[in-house]
Design an enzyme around this catalytic site. Structure first.
Site, mmCIF file in Angstrom:
data_model
loop_
_atom_site.group_PDB
_atom_site.id
_atom_site.type_symbol
_atom_site.label_atom_id
_atom_site.label_comp_id
_atom_site.label_asym_id
_atom_site.label_seq_id
_atom_site.Cartn_x
_atom_site.Cartn_y
_atom_site.Cartn_z
ATOM 1 N N HIS C 74 0.284 -17.023 -38.969
ATOM 2 C CA HIS C 74 0.201 -16.310 -40.247
ATOM 3 C C HIS C 74 0.956 -17.080 -41.329
ATOM 4 N N ASP C 103 -13.419 -35.961 -65.387
ATOM 5 C CA ASP C 103 -13.312 -35.548 -63.992
ATOM 6 C C ASP C 103 -11.885 -35.827 -63.564
ATOM 7 N N TRP C 139 6.967 -20.548 -38.531
ATOM 8 C CA TRP C 139 6.383 -21.597 -39.374
ATOM 9 C C TRP C 139 7.398 -22.686 -39.677
ATOM 10 N N SER C 166 -3.630 -34.692 -46.952
ATOM 11 C CA SER C 166 -4.448 -34.029 -47.964
ATOM 12 C C SER C 166 -3.617 -33.707 -49.213
ATOM 13 N N SER C 167 -2.437 -33.144 -48.992
ATOM 14 C CA SER C 167 -1.606 -32.768 -50.137
ATOM 15 C C SER C 167 -1.209 -33.982 -50.950
ATOM 16 N N HIS C 250 12.405 -26.066 -49.269
ATOM 17 C CA HIS C 250 12.711 -25.369 -50.503
ATOM 18 C C HIS C 250 11.860 -25.831 -51.670
ATOM 19 N N GLU C 252 9.052 -26.821 -51.407
ATOM 20 C CA GLU C 252 7.765 -26.212 -51.074
ATOM 21 C C GLU C 252 7.617 -24.814 -51.673
ATOM 22 N N TYR C 254 8.826 -23.739 -54.349
ATOM 23 C CA TYR C 254 8.527 -23.881 -55.778
ATOM 24 C C TYR C 254 7.151 -24.464 -55.997
ATOM 25 N N SER C 265 1.532 -18.406 -67.883
ATOM 26 C CA SER C 265 1.779 -18.889 -69.240
ATOM 27 C C SER C 265 0.486 -19.146 -69.996
ATOM 28 N N HIS C 299 20.535 -23.340 -48.401
ATOM 29 C CA HIS C 299 20.728 -21.886 -48.471
ATOM 30 C C HIS C 299 19.906 -21.173 -47.392
ATOM 31 N N HIS C 300 19.028 -21.907 -46.741
ATOM 32 C CA HIS C 300 18.325 -21.313 -45.607
ATOM 33 C C HIS C 300 19.154 -21.419 -44.334
ATOM 34 N N THR C 325 14.702 -20.135 -64.319
ATOM 35 C CA THR C 325 13.663 -19.154 -64.015
ATOM 36 C C THR C 325 13.764 -17.979 -64.981
ATOM 37 N N LYS C 328 12.129 -18.607 -68.220
ATOM 38 C CA LYS C 328 10.682 -18.381 -68.196
ATOM 39 C C LYS C 328 10.354 -16.904 -68.394
ATOM 40 N N ARG C 447 13.978 -10.339 -38.174
ATOM 41 C CA ARG C 447 12.574 -10.683 -38.340
ATOM 42 C C ARG C 447 12.069 -11.310 -37.049
HETATM 43 C C1 HEA Z 1 2.216 -17.514 -48.347
HETATM 44 C C2 HEA Z 1 1.836 -16.401 -48.415
HETATM 45 C C3 HEA Z 1 1.872 -15.180 -47.553
HETATM 46 C C4 HEA Z 1 1.049 -14.118 -47.773
HETATM 47 C C5 HEA Z 1 -0.020 -13.996 -48.831
HETATM 48 C C6 HEA Z 1 1.410 -13.138 -46.787
HETATM 49 C C7 HEA Z 1 0.770 -11.890 -46.707
HETATM 50 C C8 HEA Z 1 1.172 -10.875 -45.849
HETATM 51 N N1 HEA Z 1 2.195 -10.925 -44.917
HETATM 52 FE FE1 HEA Z 1 3.320 -12.540 -44.509
HETATM 53 N N2 HEA Z 1 4.477 -14.168 -44.100
HETATM 54 C C9 HEA Z 1 4.458 -15.375 -44.745
HETATM 55 C C10 HEA Z 1 3.686 -15.690 -45.858
HETATM 56 C C11 HEA Z 1 2.724 -14.854 -46.419
HETATM 57 N N3 HEA Z 1 2.433 -13.598 -45.987
HETATM 58 C C12 HEA Z 1 5.384 -16.287 -44.149
HETATM 59 C C13 HEA Z 1 5.666 -17.721 -44.579
HETATM 60 C C14 HEA Z 1 5.979 -15.596 -43.086
HETATM 61 C C15 HEA Z 1 7.054 -16.095 -42.131
HETATM 62 C C16 HEA Z 1 6.457 -16.531 -40.847
HETATM 63 C C17 HEA Z 1 7.518 -16.853 -39.856
HETATM 64 O O1 HEA Z 1 8.439 -16.046 -39.663
HETATM 65 O O2 HEA Z 1 7.440 -17.938 -39.268
HETATM 66 C C18 HEA Z 1 5.397 -14.265 -43.090
HETATM 67 C C19 HEA Z 1 5.770 -13.247 -42.193
HETATM 68 C C20 HEA Z 1 5.299 -11.943 -42.267
HETATM 69 C C21 HEA Z 1 5.863 -10.852 -41.553
HETATM 70 C C22 HEA Z 1 7.083 -10.914 -40.663
HETATM 71 C C23 HEA Z 1 6.733 -11.082 -39.257
HETATM 72 C C24 HEA Z 1 7.960 -11.183 -38.412
HETATM 73 O O3 HEA Z 1 8.977 -11.698 -38.878
HETATM 74 O O4 HEA Z 1 7.905 -10.722 -37.268
HETATM 75 C C25 HEA Z 1 5.127 -9.736 -41.861
HETATM 76 C C26 HEA Z 1 5.389 -8.379 -41.334
HETATM 77 O O5 HEA Z 1 5.022 -7.424 -41.863
HETATM 78 C C27 HEA Z 1 4.113 -10.148 -42.802
HETATM 79 C C28 HEA Z 1 3.158 -9.319 -43.366
HETATM 80 C C29 HEA Z 1 2.250 -9.717 -44.335
HETATM 81 C C30 HEA Z 1 1.238 -8.829 -44.884
HETATM 82 C C31 HEA Z 1 0.986 -7.410 -44.490
HETATM 83 C C32 HEA Z 1 0.558 -9.566 -45.823
HETATM 84 C C33 HEA Z 1 -0.590 -9.087 -46.671
HETATM 85 O O6 HEA Z 1 -0.367 -9.403 -48.016
HETATM 86 C C34 HEA Z 1 -1.896 -9.663 -46.193
HETATM 87 C C35 HEA Z 1 -3.052 -9.042 -46.932
HETATM 88 C C36 HEA Z 1 -4.361 -9.620 -46.523
HETATM 89 C C37 HEA Z 1 -5.215 -9.044 -45.686
HETATM 90 C C38 HEA Z 1 -4.911 -7.766 -45.028
HETATM 91 C C39 HEA Z 1 -6.497 -9.703 -45.305
HETATM 92 C C40 HEA Z 1 -7.635 -9.419 -46.203
HETATM 93 C C41 HEA Z 1 -8.402 -8.184 -45.920
HETATM 94 C C42 HEA Z 1 -9.294 -8.024 -44.943
HETATM 95 C C43 HEA Z 1 -9.531 -9.007 -43.877
HETATM 96 C C44 HEA Z 1 -10.082 -6.815 -44.939
HETATM 97 C C45 HEA Z 1 -9.964 -6.005 -43.738
HETATM 98 C C46 HEA Z 1 -8.789 -5.137 -43.836
HETATM 99 C C47 HEA Z 1 -8.765 -3.843 -43.440
HETATM 100 C C48 HEA Z 1 -9.943 -3.162 -42.898
HETATM 101 C C49 HEA Z 1 -7.476 -3.076 -43.527
HETATM 102 N N4 HEA Z 1 4.242 -11.500 -43.031
HETATM 103 C C1 HEA Z 2 7.353 -18.712 -54.145
HETATM 104 C C2 HEA Z 2 8.277 -18.820 -53.304
HETATM 105 C C3 HEA Z 2 9.734 -18.575 -53.504
HETATM 106 C C4 HEA Z 2 10.481 -18.525 -54.660
HETATM 107 C C5 HEA Z 2 10.047 -18.740 -56.081
HETATM 108 C C6 HEA Z 2 11.840 -18.270 -54.245
HETATM 109 C C7 HEA Z 2 12.902 -18.152 -55.134
HETATM 110 C C8 HEA Z 2 14.234 -18.013 -54.763
HETATM 111 N N1 HEA Z 2 14.702 -17.886 -53.477
HETATM 112 FE FE1 HEA Z 2 13.556 -17.755 -51.795
HETATM 113 N N2 HEA Z 2 12.482 -17.917 -50.102
HETATM 114 C C9 HEA Z 2 11.126 -18.118 -50.019
HETATM 115 C C10 HEA Z 2 10.254 -18.287 -51.071
HETATM 116 C C11 HEA Z 2 10.647 -18.334 -52.400
HETATM 117 N N3 HEA Z 2 11.908 -18.141 -52.883
HETATM 118 C C12 HEA Z 2 10.704 -18.127 -48.637
HETATM 119 C C13 HEA Z 2 9.272 -18.330 -48.142
HETATM 120 C C14 HEA Z 2 11.846 -17.917 -47.872
HETATM 121 C C15 HEA Z 2 11.979 -17.755 -46.358
HETATM 122 C C16 HEA Z 2 11.626 -18.920 -45.563
HETATM 123 C C17 HEA Z 2 11.761 -18.606 -44.098
HETATM 124 O O1 HEA Z 2 12.903 -18.545 -43.607
HETATM 125 O O2 HEA Z 2 10.720 -18.382 -43.440
HETATM 126 C C18 HEA Z 2 12.935 -17.813 -48.826
HETATM 127 C C19 HEA Z 2 14.267 -17.632 -48.436
HETATM 128 C C20 HEA Z 2 15.335 -17.670 -49.303
HETATM 129 C C21 HEA Z 2 16.698 -17.738 -48.888
HETATM 130 C C22 HEA Z 2 17.189 -17.828 -47.443
HETATM 131 C C23 HEA Z 2 17.381 -16.497 -46.880
HETATM 132 C C24 HEA Z 2 17.730 -16.556 -45.438
HETATM 133 O O3 HEA Z 2 16.897 -17.000 -44.640
HETATM 134 O O4 HEA Z 2 18.837 -16.168 -45.107
HETATM 135 C C25 HEA Z 2 17.458 -17.750 -50.035
HETATM 136 C C26 HEA Z 2 18.942 -17.827 -50.050
HETATM 137 O O5 HEA Z 2 19.531 -18.240 -50.952
HETATM 138 C C27 HEA Z 2 16.548 -17.703 -51.160
HETATM 139 C C28 HEA Z 2 16.929 -17.719 -52.484
HETATM 140 C C29 HEA Z 2 16.050 -17.810 -53.566
HETATM 141 C C30 HEA Z 2 16.478 -17.871 -54.956
HETATM 142 C C31 HEA Z 2 17.878 -17.794 -55.471
HETATM 143 C C32 HEA Z 2 15.335 -18.013 -55.699
HETATM 144 C C33 HEA Z 2 15.292 -18.165 -57.199
HETATM 145 O O6 HEA Z 2 14.423 -19.195 -57.568
HETATM 146 C C34 HEA Z 2 14.894 -16.900 -57.894
HETATM 147 C C35 HEA Z 2 15.148 -16.985 -59.388
HETATM 148 C C36 HEA Z 2 14.606 -15.825 -60.168
HETATM 149 C C37 HEA Z 2 15.310 -14.782 -60.678
HETATM 150 C C38 HEA Z 2 16.767 -14.647 -60.440
HETATM 151 C C39 HEA Z 2 14.630 -13.680 -61.433
HETATM 152 C C40 HEA Z 2 14.415 -13.912 -62.894
HETATM 153 C C41 HEA Z 2 15.633 -14.255 -63.657
HETATM 154 C C42 HEA Z 2 16.119 -13.521 -64.691
HETATM 155 C C43 HEA Z 2 15.457 -12.290 -65.187
HETATM 156 C C44 HEA Z 2 17.310 -14.074 -65.390
HETATM 157 C C45 HEA Z 2 18.574 -13.296 -65.284
HETATM 158 C C46 HEA Z 2 19.055 -13.191 -63.911
HETATM 159 C C47 HEA Z 2 20.337 -13.313 -63.499
HETATM 160 C C48 HEA Z 2 21.428 -13.906 -64.291
HETATM 161 C C49 HEA Z 2 20.692 -12.833 -62.144
HETATM 162 N N4 HEA Z 2 15.268 -17.642 -50.687
HETATM 163 CU CU LIG Z 3 14.820 -21.903 -50.490
#
Ligand code: HEA
Ligand code: HEA
Ligand SMILES: [Cu+2]
Ligand code: CUA
Lengths: 288, 368, 539
Positions: C74, C103, C139, C166-167, C250, C252, C254, C265, C299-300, C325, C328, C447
């Protein structure tokens, strides 16, 4: 930058539909599938691997053939030339980052992991009482003993070879820009000769390492970083050599003009990149 | 979009204090946990304030400055003053947060001068606790029976109230004592955590990492392994019993006595029956998680029944247990008796009938 | 194949060849978007599988091994198969149109970038059926767990290699297109913001995709060639992998956020009928995020046991990212201020994005505080955080983008009624699914577990119901697109949005197969720039 000032000298060249990309995708699919099976000792994997490789070569010939043809037909304007330059530079940047991952691993193992495993730490006291923080040498808590690769000898010679090859390639380039075809060809031949020599010496070095020094991939973090860094570098030298061979063939067919010869320059950039990586390798892998 | 606003959040929060354990931190029992809770509350207020402010403005604009109300757009698009302000103010807020937070980080990291040191070894899927100062050690594993867990036929099941959070033998520590926890692992990364102490430390195989806590209250506190460690990651709870200092010293003396009894003269020759009996226990504790109780293996873990190594020369068998191989961990942490027993057991049970046996003395010799 | 007249219309081959041999950025963009959609549904079905198991305590549907495979696939499929290709597809379709290029810079290589994706997806799917099943280490592929996995892990490793190639090619294409193919008069600081965010995203990807490739290569050699990068017994360290992975990981995240910022925007100024506020500071903020994202990776890893100084450094750097951020967010709101807003579906998704992304950003900020992260790390709080930024962030922005540009792609208008229904339904269901996860995390639910203690039951049941509702809403989305492609609610004009001023709205709808063959004249470019307040009327 050119475009802002309107360098749209000719309509931009957009290639017509081509079968090569999809062929390349199929090739890499079978290659990857084969590799995944082969590392798991599934015999059929070999066929997939070899088949994928064969298709890949076919694709490379076809694709680069098309590119060379288009280039010879003067279809690339100045803007395309810029695109190619940008493209090659960013590609080389990505290669730099690939090596950075391995250099990072080397730095980490040396400066963080080994000192903790063998220093005055709880990790050593409780888990690895016999371990010593030494690099290179038998730094790992449990690995069979091996002799590290010295910097003098083959590595030093190889450094000299690669540096010289950079010079001969530049000399060939001078020949090209001044319209001296013979100098171009001689320079290329010399470079390719040096490249082959480098690869042969490296093969010998590996042979020596495996058989005489008991230095293998399994020789702890030292062996792993040593072989992966020098190995990937060697692979890049090999690819660079192939590029130079193609350039040589093209040069002797009369391709390239004094002004337009980006194919050659791209190969040269790549070669210099490989050169620089080696210098880094020589310093941090062999010497320090 | 009103339901995403703070109103919704507050409504939800307000309805919940009755079930605190379900929706917020467990009640803290260490100073650090209290600090963390306070930090969190404080930062939530800051965030809430920013949220209300920022989205108040946005929703005002959404409500008033819409075309359907005939509002004309004003074409301003720059204002250096506000842009500088809204860069600086968040920066200042963050700097304001930084100092108190840094103090907690430093306190959290200060593991010096412990009153008690315990080595915690993660292992698929149980915890081994060793009291380094007292030479006492034992394993702690899930006590919830599988019959409460496996419910593939969907029938109603009566689950114990401590479902998945109960162990056969909890870690016991004295109250008001700085306990230093050293974590490591035998196989993959696990993570030892107790929310009520605000402690969570990964257990990295081959390395010792540490953390600490001083529990200020007696009681039983529960956590779970919090790093994905394979199949039974969900099933390796952490349970810590905090007892009075007196009770602790009584408990530890008793524990020492028990273990003294088991630990025997290193030169004693064990009978086959003793070896087999003890071996079965060691096998179930350590090996069955991968090689399975019946020895048939599973997935990447090879069967021991009929295995070339387990039915081949005994030295080879002993060597793989002592030194490990690929995903098979090394077991130098097991005692000579344990290893002798388990090797004997594997060769003469699980469908194998080699007939030979291994004595603790031979293991001691092989360790050299 | 002939090459005499490279620009003739003969190169629109028909039938399946059109797609397999494509060199047209619009065709390739369409391929990317369809592929991403397919992967979104694949990953989504896996998510539903996850939620199903978590509906109640106890093991009901899957063995834990299979649950772990579901979670891993997933994550991998959503990140690498759905979100990233969707953004690349959008960049392919829209960048040349928006900057006046004929293009992409390397049209043929572009096709290769795309066609490497299906093989990678295929490898991942096949891996479910090999002995030992698919990769099950999450993942993030942390060793030594990933060293224990069976053959499926090798499939995943090679799939990641393909995805990386690809990327990198796709990103080189984007960077070069933006740097070298702009229309006369469109200087860097006058590009649409989407071009800027695509540029920075592509640069990030070129920098980190090779690092990920290196990391999984080391995994491969540790698994099969006896190296000891990640094994202490040989002087390696499992934590080394985490450093390399998150050095990629990280940036990634962004990579999945910046293009979303770009899309929003574009959308917000259009529907407020006002130029984007603070264009230049938006550009600087994007660049700042692009640079800072390389300095926060650990921070992870707050609970692996780093020295206090490292803990503090990474914590402070992470907190700092809130500043650009925030800039923005404030700029978007200032754009809305005193606008003349209307609320078509793209705008709804954009506003939904701003609200919920901020919630996700705030929870990120909470996580960045190392002592608090001690409580939250590897709990559902993190899951809540990243689904707010990924689903309500990246995915919502993609929904907005699709509605925004559908008229340009198909030549027809989609049904606004269905679009709005899709938005509100998604919005509500999303929050029902993921908001409770904050509480689960606070209360300590780890989790990646298929079964949980009893006190987590209620919120999990709620989240599962929400996820089913959210999934159903997406069927609406698909229906609306299909309906639109088939004629929708009527023909779209070249510029169906009266507030849109970028170049793509200067060409017909649907966009002809070839556009900007001749670069747009300086006058056309200027008109658009003046309307966006990027150029003065009197300059
Ligand atoms: C990048 C994008 C992304 C997106 C879009 C989603 C979308 C969703 N994620 Fe995902 N998720 C991750 C990225 C993402 N996730 C990542 C990186 C992890 C961590 C993995 C890891 O721990 O290694 C994670 C882990 C994760 C967990 C934690 C699992 C665990 O730690 O044990 C859960 C649990 O609820 C969850 C739920 C969902 C759900 C409900 C959606 C929903 O938004 C999905 C909605 C989409 C659909 C449902 C499909 C479309 C609809 C149909 C096919 C129609 C049929 C449907 C019906 C008849 C109901 N995700
Ligand atoms: C699109 C993807 C995305 C984005 C944009 C971010 C944005 C941020 N993430 Fe997130 N992060 C993930 C995707 C993302 N993250 C994923 C996938 C994981 C889990 C991976 C895994 O373990 O599987 C993760 C996990 C993760 C962790 C690790 C948690 C853990 O495993 O223990 C942390 C810890 O610092 C963190 C921090 C942040 C912070 C500080 C930002 C900042 O960039 C956010 C900044 C934005 C704001 C703060 C809001 C707007 C700001 C204002 C309105 C201004 C005023 C605000 C203040 C002065 C407070 N993220
Ligand atoms: Cu990060
Ligand atoms: Cu042990 Cu998770």
């Amino acid at each position: 930058m050119n475009v802002e000032h309107g360098v749209h000298d000719a309509p931009y060249f957009v290639p017509s539909p081509s079968r090569w990309p999809i062929v390349g995708a199929v090739a890499l699919f079978f290659f990857a599938l084969g590799a995944a099976l082969t590392v798991n000792k599934v015999a059929a994997g070999w066929y997939s691997l070899a088949g994928g490789l064969a298709i890949l070569f076919w694709m490379l010939f076809g694709w680069f053939g098309d590119v060379i043809r288009e280039s010879q037909q003067q279809q690339y304007g100045q803007q395309v030339d810029w695109s190619l330059r940008w493209g090659m530079s960013w590609f080389i940047f990505s290669e730099v980052m690939f090596f950075a991952a391995f250099f990072g691993a080397l730095f980490y193992a040396r400066s963080i992991a080994i000192p903790e495993l063998g220093g005055d730490t709880l990790t050593r006291q409780l888990l690895w009482p016999d371990s010593q923080a030494a690099w290179p040498g038998n730094s790992a808590p449990t690995s069979t003993s091996y002799t590290p690769m010295g910097a003098l000898g083959i590595p030093a010679i190889n450094t000299a070879i690669l540096l010289t090859s950079g010079a001969t390639l530049t000399w060939a380039h001078w020949g090209l820009v001044r319209g001296r075809r013979l100098q171009l060809i001689c320079g290329l031949v010399a470079t390719i000769y040096l490249a082959a020599l480098f690869l042969a010496l490296q093969a010998y070095e590996y042979h020596h390492g495996f058989l005489d020094l008991n230095l293998t991939l399994a020789s702890g973090a030292y062996g792993a970083t040593f072989y992966l860094l020098t190995g990937f570098h060697g692979l890049h030298v090999f690819v660079g050599t192939l590029m130079l061979c193609v350039m040589l063939a093209r040069a002797s067919q009369g391709h390239f003009s004094e002004k337009q010869h980006f194919g050659f320059e791209a190969a040269a950039w790549y070669w210099h990149f490989v050169d620089v990586v080696w210098l880094l390798l020589f310093v941090v892998v062999y010497w320090l | 979009m009103k339901h995403t606003g703070p109103g919704w959040m507050i409504a939800l929060l307000a309805s919940m204090p009755a079930h605190a354990a379900e929706w917020t931190f467990q009640p803290p029992v260490t100073a650090i946990a209290r600090d963390v809770g306070a930090l969190h509350a404080w930062i939530m207020w800051i965030i809430l304030a920013i949220f209300v402010l920022v989205f108040g403005v946005m929703f005002y604009a959404i409500l008033r400055h819409r075309r359907s109300l005939g509002h004309e757009a004003r074409h301003f698009h720059e204002n250096t003053t506000v842009e500088i302000l809204w860069t600086l103010i968040p920066l200042l807020i963050l700097i304001g947060m930084a100092w108190p937070v840094a103090k907690v980080v430093l306190a959290q990291k200060d593991t010096r001068n412990p009153g008690l040191t315990i080595k915690v070894t993660g292992q698929q899927w149980l915890w081994q606790y060793d009291y380094l100062d007292h030479r006492v050690g034992f394993k702690s594993r899930l006590a919830t029976p599988r019959t409460q867990i496996n419910n593939y036929d969907g029938l109603p099941i009566q689950r114990s109230p401590r479902y998945l959070l109960e162990v056969d033998e909890p870690l016991v520590v004295p109250v008001d004592t700085k306990v230093r926890i050293l974590t490591t692992s035998n196989d993959v990364i696990h993570s030892w955590g107790v929310p009520a102490f605000a402690v969570k430390q990964d257990a990295i195989p081959g390395y010792i990492r540490d953390t600490w806590f001083t529990a200020t209250q007696t009681g039983t506190f529960r956590g779970q392994c919090v790093e994905l460690c394979g199949r039974d990651h969900a099933f390796m709870p952490v349970v810590v019993k905090v007892v009075s200092k007196d009770e602790f010293s009584r408990w530890i003396t008793q524990k020492q006595a028990e273990q003294q009894k088991v630990a025997s003269d290193p030169n004693r020759v064990w009978t086959r029956a003793e070896l087999m009996q003890h071996g079965e226990k060691v096998y179930k504790d350590n090996c069955a998680s991968c090689h399975q109780e019946n020895g048939k293996g599973l997935g990447p873990f090879p069967a021991l029944t009929g295995s070339k190594i387990a039915t081949g020369p005994i030295t080879g068998h002993l060597a793989i247990v002592l030194k490990g191989k690929n995903a098979m961990p090394a077991w130098p942490s097991l005692s000579n008796e344990d290893i002798a027993a388990v090797v004997t057991y594997e060769r003469n049970a699980l469908g194998n009938k080699v007939g030979d046996e291994l004595q603790p003395k031979a293991v001691a010799a092989a360790r050299q | 194949m002939t090459h005499e007249h490279p620009h003739g219309d003969h190169d629109t081959v028909r039938g399946w060849r059109r797609w397999l041999y494509a060199t047209n950025h619009k065709d390739i963009g369409t391929l990317y978007l369809c592929f991403a959609g397919l992967m979104f549904f694949t990953g989504g079905i896996m998510a539903l599988g996850i939620r199903l198991e978590l509906f109640q305590p106890g093991l009901q549907y899957w063995q834990p091994e299979f649950y772990n495979q579901l979670v891993t696939l997933h994550g991998v499929i959503m990140v690498f198969g759905a979100i990233m290709p969707a953004f690349t597809g959008l960049a392919n379709w829209m960048l040349p149109l928006m900057i006046g290029a004929p293009d992409m810079a390397f049209a043929r290589m572009n096709n290769w970038s795309f066609w490497l994706l299906p093989p990678a997806a295929l490898l991942l799917v096949i891996s479910l059926f090999v002995p030992g099943g698919a990769a099950a280490a999450g993942w993030t592929f942390y060793p030594p767990l990933s060293l224990q996995d069976g053959m499926g892990m090798d499939f995943a490793i090679f799939a990641i290699h393909l995805l990386g190639i690809s990327s990198i090619m796709g990103s080189i294409n984007i960077v070069v297109t933006v740097l070298n193919m702009r229309a006369p008069g469109m200087t860097l600081l006058k590009m649409p913001l989407f071009a800027w965010t695509s540029l920075i995203t592509a640069y990030l990807l070129i920098a980190v995709a090779p690092v990920l490739a290196g990391a999984v290569t080391m995994l491969l050699t540790d698994r099969h060639f006896d190296t000891h990068f990640f094994k202490a017994a040989g002087g390696g360290d499992p934590v080394l992998f985490q450093h390399i992975f998150w050095f990629f990981g990280h940036p990634e995240v962004y990579i999945m956020a910046l293009p979303a910022f770009g899309i929003v925007s574009q959308i917000i100024p259009t529907f407020t009928r006002k130029p984007l506020f603070g264009y230049v500071s938006m550009v600087y903020a994007t660049c700042a995020i692009g640079i800072m994202s390389f300095t926060v990776w650990a921070h992870h890893m707050f609970s692996v046991g780093m020295p206090a100084t490292a803990q503090l450094f990474f914590m402070f750097m992470t907190m700092l990212i809130a500043v650009p951020t925030g800039v923005k967010v404030f700029n978007w709101i200032a754009t809305m201020w005193e606008g003349s807003m209307s609320f078509e579906t793209p705008m709804l998704f954009a506003i939904g994005f701003v609200c919920l992304f901020t919630v996700g950003g705030f929870s990120g900020l909470v996580l960045s505080i190392a002592p608090i992260d001690t409580q939250m790390h590897d709990t559902y709080y993190v899951v809540a955080h990243f689904h707010y930024v990924l689903v309500a962030g990246a995915l919502f922005s993609l929904f907005g983008a699709v509605y925004y540009w559908l008229p340009k792609w198909t030549g027809y208008m989609y049904s606004e009624k269905l679009g709005k229904l899709h938005f509100w339904w998604s919005m509500i269901a999303f929050n029902i699914t993921f908001f409770p996860m904050h509480f689960l995390g606070l209360a300590g639910m780890p989790r990646r577990i298929p079964d949980y203690a009893l006190q987590f039951t209620d919120f999990n049941a709620l989240a599962t119901v929400g996820s089913m509702l959210f999934g159903l809403a997406q069927l609406l989305f698909v229906y609306n697109i299909v309906h639109c492609v088939r004629g929708g609610v009527g023909k779209a004009s070249a510029c169906p949005w009266d507030g849109a001023n970028t170049l793509e709205w200067q060409v017909a709808s649907p966009a002809p197969h070839h556009t900007w063959h001749e670069p747009p004249s300086e006058a056309i470019v200027r008109r658009g720039l003046v309307a966006q307040a990027l150029e003065n009327r009197h300059e």
